[in-house]
Design an enzyme around this catalytic site. Structure first.
Site, PDB file in Angstrom:
ATOM      1  N   CYS A   1       0.818  -1.219   0.000  1.00 52.97           N
ATOM      2  CA  CYS A   1       0.000   0.000   0.000  1.00 52.97           C
ATOM      3  C   CYS A   1       0.850   1.267   0.000  1.00 52.97           C
ATOM      4  O   CYS A   1       0.593   2.193  -0.774  1.00 52.97           O
ATOM      5  CB  CYS A   1      -0.976  -0.004   1.185  1.00 52.97           C
ATOM      6  SG  CYS A   1      -0.207  -0.353   2.778  1.00 52.97           S
TER       7      CYS A   1
HETATM    8  N1  LIG Z   1      -4.162  -3.375   6.020  1.00 54.12           N
HETATM    9  C1  LIG Z   1      -3.719  -2.796   4.930  1.00 54.12           C
HETATM   10  O1  LIG Z   1      -3.842  -1.580   4.766  1.00 54.12           O
HETATM   11  C2  LIG Z   1      -3.055  -3.586   3.841  1.00 54.12           C
HETATM   12  C3  LIG Z   1      -2.836  -2.979   2.619  1.00 54.12           C
HETATM   13  C4  LIG Z   1      -2.222  -3.723   1.597  1.00 54.12           C
HETATM   14  C5  LIG Z   1      -1.816  -5.026   1.845  1.00 54.12           C
HETATM   15  N2  LIG Z   1      -2.052  -5.569   3.066  1.00 54.12           N
HETATM   16  C6  LIG Z   1      -1.624  -6.939   3.282  1.00 54.12           C
HETATM   17  O2  LIG Z   1      -2.776  -7.747   3.301  1.00 54.12           O
HETATM   18  C7  LIG Z   1      -2.587  -8.833   4.164  1.00 54.12           C
HETATM   19  C8  LIG Z   1      -3.740  -8.888   5.131  1.00 54.12           C
HETATM   20  O3  LIG Z   1      -3.736  -7.696   5.888  1.00 54.12           O
HETATM   21  P1  LIG Z   1      -4.940  -7.338   6.843  1.00 54.12           P
HETATM   22  O4  LIG Z   1      -4.702  -5.931   7.266  1.00 54.12           O
HETATM   23  O5  LIG Z   1      -6.211  -7.708   6.233  1.00 54.12           O
HETATM   24  O6  LIG Z   1      -4.649  -8.309   8.066  1.00 54.12           O
HETATM   25  P2  LIG Z   1      -5.606  -8.778   9.264  1.00 54.12           P
HETATM   26  O7  LIG Z   1      -6.688  -7.782   9.439  1.00 54.12           O
HETATM   27  O8  LIG Z   1      -4.729  -9.042  10.409  1.00 54.12           O
HETATM   28  O9  LIG Z   1      -6.273 -10.156   8.724  1.00 54.12           O
HETATM   29  C9  LIG Z   1      -5.568 -11.329   8.576  1.00 54.12           C
HETATM   30  C10 LIG Z   1      -6.457 -12.463   8.149  1.00 54.12           C
HETATM   31  O10 LIG Z   1      -5.712 -13.660   8.044  1.00 54.12           O
HETATM   32  C11 LIG Z   1      -6.256 -14.689   8.861  1.00 54.12           C
HETATM   33  N3  LIG Z   1      -5.153 -15.463   9.417  1.00 54.12           N
HETATM   34  C12 LIG Z   1      -4.270 -15.060  10.325  1.00 54.12           C
HETATM   35  N4  LIG Z   1      -3.352 -16.025  10.552  1.00 54.12           N
HETATM   36  C13 LIG Z   1      -3.688 -17.058   9.760  1.00 54.12           C
HETATM   37  C14 LIG Z   1      -3.138 -18.344   9.530  1.00 54.12           C
HETATM   38  N5  LIG Z   1      -2.043 -18.749  10.178  1.00 54.12           N
HETATM   39  N6  LIG Z   1      -3.727 -19.147   8.634  1.00 54.12           N
HETATM   40  C15 LIG Z   1      -4.825 -18.751   7.971  1.00 54.12           C
HETATM   41  N7  LIG Z   1      -5.384 -17.534   8.168  1.00 54.12           N
HETATM   42  C16 LIG Z   1      -4.826 -16.708   9.031  1.00 54.12           C
HETATM   43  C17 LIG Z   1      -7.055 -13.959   9.887  1.00 54.12           C
HETATM   44  O11 LIG Z   1      -8.166 -14.715  10.327  1.00 54.12           O
HETATM   45  P3  LIG Z   1      -8.212 -15.641  11.629  1.00 54.12           P
HETATM   46  O12 LIG Z   1      -7.437 -14.893  12.668  1.00 54.12           O
HETATM   47  O13 LIG Z   1      -9.636 -15.826  11.940  1.00 54.12           O
HETATM   48  O14 LIG Z   1      -7.584 -16.860  11.149  1.00 54.12           O
HETATM   49  C18 LIG Z   1      -7.581 -12.790   9.097  1.00 54.12           C
HETATM   50  O15 LIG Z   1      -8.672 -13.195   8.334  1.00 54.12           O
HETATM   51  C19 LIG Z   1      -1.255  -8.618   4.852  1.00 54.12           C
HETATM   52  O16 LIG Z   1      -0.300  -9.381   4.230  1.00 54.12           O
HETATM   53  C20 LIG Z   1      -0.961  -7.164   4.614  1.00 54.12           C
HETATM   54  O17 LIG Z   1       0.427  -6.915   4.526  1.00 54.12           O
HETATM   55  C21 LIG Z   1      -2.673  -4.890   4.041  1.00 54.12           C
END
Ligand SMILES: NC(=O)c1ccc[n+]([C@@H]2O[C@H](COP(=O)([O-])OP(=O)(O)OC[C@H]3O[C@@H](n4cnc5c(N)ncnc54)[C@H](OP(=O)(O)O)[C@@H]3O)[C@@H](O)[C@H]2O)c1
Ligand SMILES: NC(=O)c1ccc[n+]([C@@H]2O[C@H](COP(=O)([O-])OP(=O)(O)OC[C@H]3O[C@@H](n4cnc5c(N)ncnc54)[C@H](OP(=O)(O)O)[C@@H]3O)[C@@H](O)[C@H]2O)c1
Ligand SMILES: NC(=O)c1ccc[n+]([C@@H]2O[C@H](COP(=O)([O-])OP(=O)(O)OC[C@H]3O[C@@H](n4cnc5c(N)ncnc54)[C@H](OP(=O)(O)O)[C@@H]3O)[C@@H](O)[C@H]2O)c1
Ligand SMILES: NC(=O)c1ccc[n+]([C@@H]2O[C@H](COP(=O)([O-])OP(=O)(O)OC[C@H]3O[C@@H](n4cnc5c(N)ncnc54)[C@H](OP(=O)(O)O)[C@@H]3O)[C@@H](O)[C@H]2O)c1
Ligand SMILES: [Zn+2]
Ligand SMILES: [Zn+2]
Lengths: 62, 346, 346, 346, 346, 62
Positions: free
Chosen positions: E151
């Protein structure tokens, strides 16, 4: 609390440390003036030597 | 108390004026003798500054037009920039000393004064103003007229001074500044719904704190930085943070930099170097300074890249607190009298 | 100073504990002798409370496990509710007096204690706790153990006390309370992105401050309100506001109400009645109290409808400041010592 | 598309006008034919509403003075309350139907109109206005003139309607409403530094939504509540939450209440009952509705105490979205056309 | 519709996963076939993402463990960085295409992969991942595996691309980035009282988006910038702004720069250049992009100093929206399908 | 998926449930119209009976 031995100085701001009696080798001592952490690398009755403590950055989520 | 000094605040109904009042209400050696405001003349202090209305000392205080200024020992100038110059003769007549928080008499170069402070060019002061930064100015000024530094300027100066004073960096510096909404004063207006949740540009080029920073660095260190300075607006009521990017000269080590900062500010209660920050909250940040008169400074060096950071409360260390610190020093009071040293957080 | 009292803070790494430290760092008659924390034992105060890290008095201070508590004159209990009861014998042994900010020993009715404070029921105190509200309790308690009121409870009590003390209203009262995010303490967690811009329900029925309010009103006025009490969560870091709706008894006039509030709080520096508020900012509001130890109270009467409003800073007048005010009074110090009377705004 | 209706927005440079534009830019059956503004006449839409400047449909759009209004099928009235009445003849001449978002023609009682909407009393409408709430009005109005409900009024009406429609509660009701800063429109101003972190009273008695709520409940249910209604200001840009306190009649059970709400709103896509909320975030809350056209409603019953809660986005379900929903229904479009059903969070 | 593609979201209970769901609920050509979460397995979507609970399409949806993944056309990877690599074989087996939003397969240099993405080094992908930025990648990738940009990386790349593509600037660039609290995902936690009103450093050196930016600029322009990249944390729920400082090469004019940006993004609906910004709100800003899939870009040139600014919504154009835009393009759908083009403000 | 047996109605809003083949006694079923949770208290080939599911409020810090 300061001992009679030669007191080490802060390697950053030159302020003298107050050597504590219970300091041991490996102890981390903060300079009272500037906060810099020092590691006690030598501690005998005669000498106390300090070096800058290693800095490890914490990891922090994106 | 017989030995209290009498103080006036010109522009006392504004944000910085309000903070001067707030801090002086609890200052042991000061009597708030006169508070000016034009549109709010006649109004009690607490009606304009609701945050002061419960202090017993604020009970009888009302604003009066500046023209009614009485004889005082010190007058704080908290008027919008450009307002003081024409009114300086009045202040000069009735105040033994004038401490100006506005930008009017910070610059010396006549061309720059004309460009950035046209009212000052039109109404030059009779006596020279000292430009005073308590931690950096070599002596406490004896001049009757003193001008305090700009809020973003001084944050930047604290960030850069040790580097240039010790000739540790190349001259090119980029400074990215961020400031809260009280920085524009009470006069500035923006519908809160539009500020909320926003972050935006304020000025990318040509901010008038740029020449001030250059002048101050030159004056205090002899070096002249090639400065780039851009400012941004935060959705917070208070606080300034500046991030300054410089490049170390060859042979300069991270330890050299560290020592330079430590030495520059050791023994200065209101500029504090954060030693060895690791986690984000170890670095200077708004919640660690807002409400206090402290500027926090830190540096992070990697290879030849040096990043310096300062955080301070624009209304206190960037304005009212700085001015009171100056008043303390020129009056022979304890430097810390009346000045808060903790932030009010969380 | 020889005549400083020695003070301990149990749970000093929490939000209310941090505020107790912050305020006592500048209290002229107090020595911070012991600060407890379990998970943060060994850590310097400034690493946990970044807002304190620039105060010179915080320099040497570290947290230690509660078990190492030393002999002190006063111990402030800033532990999560339910934590103190089992540890009270320890505190009782080493502290001359205990001022508890948690809810553990506020209620007297054994059934209510069992329901709302099961840990207190399981570990009853050896000596009785006094429930102490500086402005309303008839005397300064001589008991060794004192329990301070809940933050939303006391805001409500300040709002309602004059009405019931003077039998001006019918017994049915609706109280709608709103509180900021520090109210949950450091332990409570919520992703800031979800709190930002939100406003939501906290608890519509059954909040444990409900019986406390009822008990306090009964104790201080003899009347027993039929109380409804619901709480909501604000996206602000600090501050509580309660709006209390009551109905005037026949023949009661708006002036009667006004007089009742004026008389109840005249001469009380830390509960201030807003007289004749017209504009919104004349009423009690967070920005007029946050950072201070002041509770603001106002009433608005129309026909037989009476609305009472209180605003206070949950961490100061609702917790740390209230406790220090209590300490001042029981120690014979100036009631206001160390207590801020201005809000830190804008 | 040949069958698009032509729409005008009067007061299109304001907040609700901007939302009408925003939603209609993506409405498949609407052509934005005319946008009025006086001070911003001649300015492109994106210069006034920066949030719209990247939509291709906004590219050519400029504001024009209302006097230049063209013939349209529907005109949305988004003018400050009091502005429309004198201009109604103009709109009536050029618009087939007028949907007014301002309060001008909501009340029927002439005394109340005179007190709360003096401009409407001075300029009565030629044809009667229908007061229209899509979920509660028994039929889609055929009148040319329709007035939509007030934002806090309709939030309260959604909260109370099932209780009075089913005669479940006593007549006395207390409503405590909280609203964000866009509720005052673009015209209202407050330095953001003073709004930030604050919570304050807006109006404790006499808000003009009070008679509207009473009238609507009476009209839709036959019962006349004894209503108390106070409003407060939140430091959020958008969103309204109301908490309504009522008392169940004897013999009324919690299940009766639940059934009443379920039946009142079943099949209504834009008023949604939160079933069995347990945790705080299960209740109606701003972050679950802001950005959507949905009003969330919930009730919590304990003994005979009933608390009803509604949350909605004041600019959408409280204004622009509601009006477009009305337009959809009177035009025979899909009720949901162009209306967002998710909140934009976190 | 027979021709809807079946889509899975891995990590659907997180913030970016929630946004993918939110946007796809209204996408005309997509069926949400599978939503993974481990800790929230079995829970309805609306219980985890309250902002989705009122959409009729969300009614039946529940999370299931990733191991139960069904056959789908496209799988979005919204897992924490480092989680996908070991699970890629599973996805590869059941999804025709994988669009990864995490950082796992962005970098190519094996040394950098090892340093910044150790899990990817340990579990290399069988087939190569295309690194895809819709506006800059020369072709729509045909690879089964696609990795979207970071991002803050992509915000910076949009800001710098025209400068390097046209060789207008010296290689040294300073980038100062600011990001909101949803940027850390749901997993990241910070007491809201500590975020509120703060602004602080996030990482001054060594952010893993640094090599990504360098790689992308090199790949798309052939030039290799000497990049400095520091990040800061804003007290807003959403939004990223980057300010990039570069120096024009001799002979380069402001007009050259302007033309370069205009040409780079002409015809790109989701990267919009702000032409000739004068007032602060004319520049890219959070309130003009949050809620939309638009990145705003602007430049300000003075002498040889060039400042480029980008603003975007980290969860949409920085994540979910970008990925859906990619899905649209690789699926032959309208590029804009399902993607909002207005910000939800004020 | 609906079976031929008599379908139970939501006890709050009267909407008919879609009885799922794999429902078991003790299952919690949400009414599709109003969201009310019901507990399946009887499930045979001939009858399905539901009752309102018990509501337990979560505890939530002060
Ligand atoms: N936030 C941003 O602004 C943004 C922008 C661009 C890219 N990203 C990237 O997008 C990705 C997700 O970010 P996010 O902000 O959405 O993160 P998040 O809110 O922490 O969500 C993570 C998700 O992954 C699941 N998860 C966690 N550990 C897991 C495991 N071991 N196996 C399977 N599922 C698992 C979680 O669900 P459960 O805990 O229920 O399993 C949850 O659904 C990251 O790599 C981040 O770098 C984020
Ligand atoms: N805000 C900051 O963070 C900050 C920091 C450092 C320095 N400063 C400088 O401090 C000065 C004051 O800033 P501020 O933020 O306090 O401004 P402010 O809130 O706008 O207050 C301005 C004050 O000046 C009075 N005033 C305005 N026009 C006047 C006139 N023509 N004659 C006499 N009095 C007049 C106003 O009162 P009436 O309207 O009632 O007359 C008010 O008391 C500015 O020069 C500013 O640059 C501000
Ligand atoms: N927050 C308010 O607005 C407010 C207002 C009025 C009254 N109160 C009451 O004040 C009390 C403290 O609240 P707070 O907000 O300060 O809470 P907090 O921020 O969560 O702090 C709790 C403190 O207790 C310590 N602690 C936790 N568990 C412990 C244990 N088992 N043994 C010993 N120490 C333990 C914690 O330190 P370690 O984790 O390091 O051990 C921490 O120092 C509560 O009872 C609350 O109801 C709070
Ligand atoms: N804000 C809400 O949440 C909300 C909710 C429901 C209903 N409403 C009602 O909706 C109406 C509009 O509210 P708002 O918040 O959108 O207000 P606003 O932001 O202040 O906008 C008012 C609009 O009216 C125009 N205007 C002002 N004076 C005018 C005049 N004399 N003749 C013609 N045009 C004039 C303004 O444009 P120029 O200044 O350029 O002329 C502007 O376009 C109000 O009646 C309000 O009560 C508001
Ligand atoms: Zn040192
Ligand atoms: Zn149902």
């Amino acid at each position: 609390m300061t001992t009679a031995i030669e007191t080490p100085k802060c390697l950053v701001c030159d302020t003298e440390f107050e050597v504590q009696a219970d300091w041991e080798k490996g102890e981390i001592a903060e300079c009272a003036a500037c906060g810099q952490e020092h590691e006690v690398v030598e501690k005998t009755d005669a000498t106390v030597r300090v070096e800058l403590a290693p800095e490890v950055e914490e990891d922090w989520g994106e | 108390m017989a030995d209290k000094i009498r103080v006036a605040v010109a522009g006392a109904s504004g944000y910085t004026g309000g903070e001067v009042i707030r801090l002086l209400l609890d200052h042991p050696q000061v009597e708030l003798a006169f508070l000016s405001a034009e549109r709010s003349a006649g109004t009690p202090v607490g009606a304009v500054h609701p945050w002061l209305r419960n202090h017993p000392g604020a009970a009888g205080l009302k604003f009066r037009p500046l023209a009614e200024l009485e004889e005082v020992d010190v007058a704080f100038g908290c008027l919008p920039t450009g307002t003081l110059p024409a009114r300086l003769p009045l202040l000069a007549e009735r105040a033994k000393r004038v401490l100006n928080l506005a930008g009017d008499f910070r610059l010396r170069d006549p061309e720059e004064v004309k460009e950035f402070y046209p009212k000052s060019a039109a109404h030059p002061a009779d006596e020279e103003f000292a430009y005073y930064i308590p931690e950096l100015s070599p002596v406490v000024p004896e001049s009757r007229f003193i001008n305090l530094p700009g809020c973003m300027a001084v944050a930047t100066i604290y960030a850069l001074y040790p580097l240039f004073a010790n000739a540790l960096v190349e001259s090119q510096v980029v400074v990215d500044a961020k400031t809260g909404s009280s920085g524009g004063g009470r006069g500035s207006s923006e519908q809160p719904a539009e500020r909320a949740g926003n972050f935006r540009v304020h000025k990318l080029h040509g901010h008038r704190h740029t020449p001030e920073i250059r002048q101050a660095i030159a004056e205090f260190t002899g070096a002249v930085p090639e400065l780039r300075f851009s400012t941004h607006s935060l959705d917070v009521p208070r606080g300034i943070m500046v991030t300054a990017y410089s490049r170390l000269k060859p042979e300069t080590s991270a330890l050299d930099v560290k020592r330079a900062y430590a030495k520059a500010y050791v023994g200065k209660p209101f500029v504090r170097v954060r030693p060895a920050p690791k986690a984000p909250q170890d670095f200077p940040m708004l919640k660690a300074v807002n409400g206090s008169n402290v500027a926090e400074v830190a540096i992070a060096v990697k290879d030849d890249q040096c990043v310096s950071v300062t955080a301070l409360d624009n209304l206190i260390k960037g304005a009212a607190g700085q001015a009171i610190q100056a008043m303390n020093l020129i009056s022979g009071f304890d430097e810390s009298a009346g000045l808060p040293r903790t932030a009010v957080s969380p």
